[in-house]
Design a protein around this motif. Structure first.
Motif, PDB file in Angstrom:
ATOM      1  N   ARG A 193      14.304   7.741  -7.397  1.00 18.77           N
ATOM      2  CA  ARG A 193      13.028   7.569  -7.001  1.00 18.77           C
ATOM      3  C   ARG A 193      12.728   5.967  -7.737  1.00 18.77           C
ATOM      4  NH1 ARG A 193       7.611  11.107  -7.024  1.00 18.77           N
ATOM      5  NH2 ARG A 193       8.895  11.953  -5.399  1.00 18.77           N
ATOM      6  N   PRO A 194      12.367   5.068  -7.061  1.00 19.18           N
ATOM      7  CA  PRO A 194      12.136   3.788  -8.029  1.00 19.18           C
ATOM      8  C   PRO A 194      10.780   3.572  -8.606  1.00 19.18           C
ATOM      9  CG  PRO A 194      11.879   3.667  -5.730  1.00 19.18           C
ATOM     10  CD  PRO A 194      12.120   4.910  -5.695  1.00 19.18           C
ATOM     11  N   ALA A 195       9.951   4.594  -8.237  1.00 22.97           N
ATOM     12  CA  ALA A 195       8.560   4.394  -9.040  1.00 22.97           C
ATOM     13  C   ALA A 195       7.979   5.607  -8.814  1.00 22.97           C
ATOM     14  CB  ALA A 195       7.853   3.176  -8.759  1.00 22.97           C
ATOM     15  N   PRO A 196       7.004   6.046  -9.792  1.00 21.30           N
ATOM     16  CA  PRO A 196       6.332   7.257  -9.706  1.00 21.30           C
ATOM     17  C   PRO A 196       5.538   7.380  -8.398  1.00 21.30           C
ATOM     18  CG  PRO A 196       6.135   6.390 -11.939  1.00 21.30           C
ATOM     19  CD  PRO A 196       6.695   5.381 -11.067  1.00 21.30           C
ATOM     20  N   TRP A 197       4.926   6.600  -7.783  1.00 18.93           N
ATOM     21  CA  TRP A 197       4.404   6.691  -6.510  1.00 18.93           C
ATOM     22  C   TRP A 197       5.007   6.497  -5.251  1.00 18.93           C
ATOM     23  CZ3 TRP A 197       3.232   2.013  -3.577  1.00 18.93           C
ATOM     24  CH2 TRP A 197       3.957   0.856  -4.013  1.00 18.93           C
ATOM     25  N   ALA A 198       6.351   6.524  -5.353  1.00 16.03           N
ATOM     26  CA  ALA A 198       7.316   6.469  -4.127  1.00 16.03           C
ATOM     27  C   ALA A 198       7.315   7.647  -3.627  1.00 16.03           C
ATOM     28  CB  ALA A 198       8.598   6.119  -4.650  1.00 16.03           C
ATOM     29  N   ILE A 227      14.999  -3.306  -5.370  1.00  8.98           N
ATOM     30  CA  ILE A 227      15.013  -2.169  -6.210  1.00  8.98           C
ATOM     31  C   ILE A 227      14.038  -2.679  -7.447  1.00  8.98           C
ATOM     32  CG2 ILE A 227      16.169  -0.860  -7.858  1.00  8.98           C
ATOM     33  CD1 ILE A 227      18.305  -0.273  -5.821  1.00  8.98           C
ATOM     34  N   LYS A 228      14.431  -3.837  -8.000  1.00 12.99           N
ATOM     35  CA  LYS A 228      13.564  -4.239  -9.161  1.00 12.99           C
ATOM     36  C   LYS A 228      12.186  -4.588  -8.827  1.00 12.99           C
ATOM     37  CE  LYS A 228      13.276  -8.344 -12.022  1.00 12.99           C
ATOM     38  NZ  LYS A 228      14.226  -9.769 -12.422  1.00 12.99           N
ATOM     39  N   LEU A 229      11.937  -4.963  -7.578  1.00  7.09           N
ATOM     40  CA  LEU A 229      10.608  -5.242  -7.131  1.00  7.09           C
ATOM     41  C   LEU A 229       9.774  -3.978  -6.946  1.00  7.09           C
ATOM     42  CD1 LEU A 229       8.159  -7.257  -6.052  1.00  7.09           C
ATOM     43  CD2 LEU A 229       9.328  -7.003  -3.821  1.00  7.09           C
ATOM     44  N   ALA A 230      10.539  -2.894  -6.313  1.00  3.80           N
ATOM     45  CA  ALA A 230       9.809  -1.588  -6.353  1.00  3.80           C
ATOM     46  C   ALA A 230       9.579  -0.946  -7.467  1.00  3.80           C
ATOM     47  CB  ALA A 230      10.544  -0.678  -5.099  1.00  3.80           C
ATOM     48  N   VAL A 272       0.682  -1.342   0.133  1.00  2.91           N
ATOM     49  CA  VAL A 272       0.062   0.051  -0.118  1.00  2.91           C
ATOM     50  C   VAL A 272       0.658   1.347  -0.159  1.00  2.91           C
ATOM     51  CG1 VAL A 272      -2.244  -1.109   1.127  1.00  2.91           C
ATOM     52  CG2 VAL A 272      -0.304  -0.235   2.588  1.00  2.91           C
ATOM     53  N   GLY A 273       1.900   1.170  -0.015  1.00 12.02           N
ATOM     54  CA  GLY A 273       3.022   2.553  -0.100  1.00 12.02           C
ATOM     55  C   GLY A 273       4.561   1.885  -0.507  1.00 12.02           C
ATOM     56  N   LEU A 274       5.353   2.971  -0.773  1.00 11.86           N
ATOM     57  CA  LEU A 274       6.429   2.878  -1.228  1.00 11.86           C
ATOM     58  C   LEU A 274       7.202   4.168  -0.873  1.00 11.86           C
ATOM     59  CD1 LEU A 274       8.780   1.410  -2.839  1.00 11.86           C
ATOM     60  CD2 LEU A 274       7.939   2.446  -4.895  1.00 11.86           C
ATOM     61  N   LEU A 275       8.446   3.855   0.026  1.00 10.91           N
ATOM     62  CA  LEU A 275       9.158   4.898   0.572  1.00 10.91           C
ATOM     63  C   LEU A 275      10.295   4.659   0.296  1.00 10.91           C
ATOM     64  CD1 LEU A 275       8.014   5.043   4.442  1.00 10.91           C
ATOM     65  CD2 LEU A 275       7.192   6.312   2.306  1.00 10.91           C
ATOM     66  N   TYR A 276      11.390   5.802  -0.086  1.00 11.20           N
ATOM     67  CA  TYR A 276      12.795   5.568  -0.262  1.00 11.20           C
ATOM     68  C   TYR A 276      13.631   6.905   0.090  1.00 11.20           C
ATOM     69  CZ  TYR A 276      12.262   9.311  -3.862  1.00 11.20           C
ATOM     70  OH  TYR A 276      12.428  10.513  -4.643  1.00 11.20           O
ATOM     71  N   ARG A 277      14.765   6.530   0.179  1.00  5.11           N
ATOM     72  CA  ARG A 277      15.893   7.604   0.624  1.00  5.11           C
ATOM     73  C   ARG A 277      16.321   8.217  -0.565  1.00  5.11           C
ATOM     74  NH1 ARG A 277      18.517   7.026   5.633  1.00  5.11           N
ATOM     75  NH2 ARG A 277      19.720   9.059   4.803  1.00  5.11           N
ATOM     76  N   ALA A 278      15.632   9.428  -0.923  1.00  4.65           N
ATOM     77  CA  ALA A 278      16.173  10.430  -1.819  1.00  4.65           C
ATOM     78  C   ALA A 278      17.425  10.928  -2.000  1.00  4.65           C
ATOM     79  CB  ALA A 278      15.272  11.582  -2.129  1.00  4.65           C
ATOM     80  N   ASP A 279      18.048  10.757  -0.888  1.00  2.81           N
ATOM     81  CA  ASP A 279      19.568  11.116  -0.719  1.00  2.81           C
ATOM     82  C   ASP A 279      20.636   9.935  -0.966  1.00  2.81           C
ATOM     83  OD1 ASP A 279      18.702   9.862   1.691  1.00  2.81           O
ATOM     84  OD2 ASP A 279      20.219  10.801   2.971  1.00  2.81           O
ATOM     85  N   ARG A 280      19.866   9.086  -1.248  1.00  8.95           N
ATOM     86  CA  ARG A 280      20.702   7.536  -1.325  1.00  8.95           C
ATOM     87  C   ARG A 280      20.468   6.886  -2.663  1.00  8.95           C
ATOM     88  NH1 ARG A 280      20.929   4.758   4.535  1.00  8.95           N
ATOM     89  NH2 ARG A 280      21.813   6.483   5.465  1.00  8.95           N
ATOM     90  N   LEU A 281      19.319   7.128  -3.340  1.00  3.78           N
ATOM     91  CA  LEU A 281      18.912   6.600  -4.755  1.00  3.78           C
ATOM     92  C   LEU A 281      17.968   7.229  -5.463  1.00  3.78           C
ATOM     93  CD1 LEU A 281      16.471   4.320  -4.249  1.00  3.78           C
ATOM     94  CD2 LEU A 281      17.938   3.652  -2.692  1.00  3.78           C
TER      95      LEU A 281
END
Length: 184
Positions: free
Chosen positions: A55-60, A145-148, A44-53
């Motif tokens: 954006r893995p998907a538009p909804w992240a 990452i591939k999954l996200a 139901v959600g996708l979070l990521y560290r923008a300072d490290r990688l």
């Protein structure tokens, strides 16, 4: 759909090594038991560290330095994202290690939480192969990452009652730490 199997997490027609909770699988997941809940969950959600990688998907959504997750069963914000400063028990999402560089949020006991039923059941990066989680599912960074990149909100995650993952029957290589009778 993503499916936990005895030999890994199945997605894209391939099995990927996965770590589960140190408490094995559980039909009666409780806060702090270290178990991964059995059931049909949804991403139901996708979070990521923008300072490290990137954006893995538009909804992240990016994780900021004040992003936390409440794990205090007696608090009204139990199993919810919260912001620092926050006095009740919580997990910091902006960790120093890379464990939460990408976090796929499941709907286990979320968004409407039952106190004590378990919190913060995520898919995240593993520490190392063979090292169990506190109840989440953990993957190699490249697999995560591939999954996200390929998932959409609402994707099903099936965690069936696989006997090789029950606490009393954990076996080497099953994804949960092997147990001896004196440690159970």
């Amino acid at each position: 759909m993503i499916r936990l199997t005895a030999t890994g997490l199945l997605f894209h027609g391939r099995r990927h090594p996965v770590q589960i909770g140190r408490g094995g699988l559980s039909l009666t997941k409780r806060e702090g038991d270290g178990a991964t809940p059995i059931g049909r969950l949804r991403i139901v959600g996708l979070l990521y560290r923008a300072d490290r990688l990137p954006r893995p998907a538009p909804w992240a959504k990016p994780i900021g330095p004040q992003d936390l997750w409440c794990d205090a069963p007696d608090h009204p914000a139990y199993n919810q994202p919260v912001k620092a400063p926050f006095a009740a028990s919580h997990e910091r999402l902006a960790r120093r290690d890379p464990l939460y560089d990408i976090v796929l949020i499941t709907d286990w006991n979320y968004p409407k939480a039952t106190p004590g039923k378990g919190s913060a059941i995520f898919l995240h990066q593993r520490r190392r192969l063979g090292y169990p989680t506190a109840g989440c599912l953990a993957l190699d960074r490249a697999d995560l990452i591939k999954l996200a990149r390929s998932l959409k909100p609402g994707t099903e995650l099936l965690i069936p009652p696989l006997s090789c993952f029950y606490l009393a029957k954990n076996i080497p290589g099953s994804g949960a730490a092997p147990r001896s009778a004196d440690k159970a």
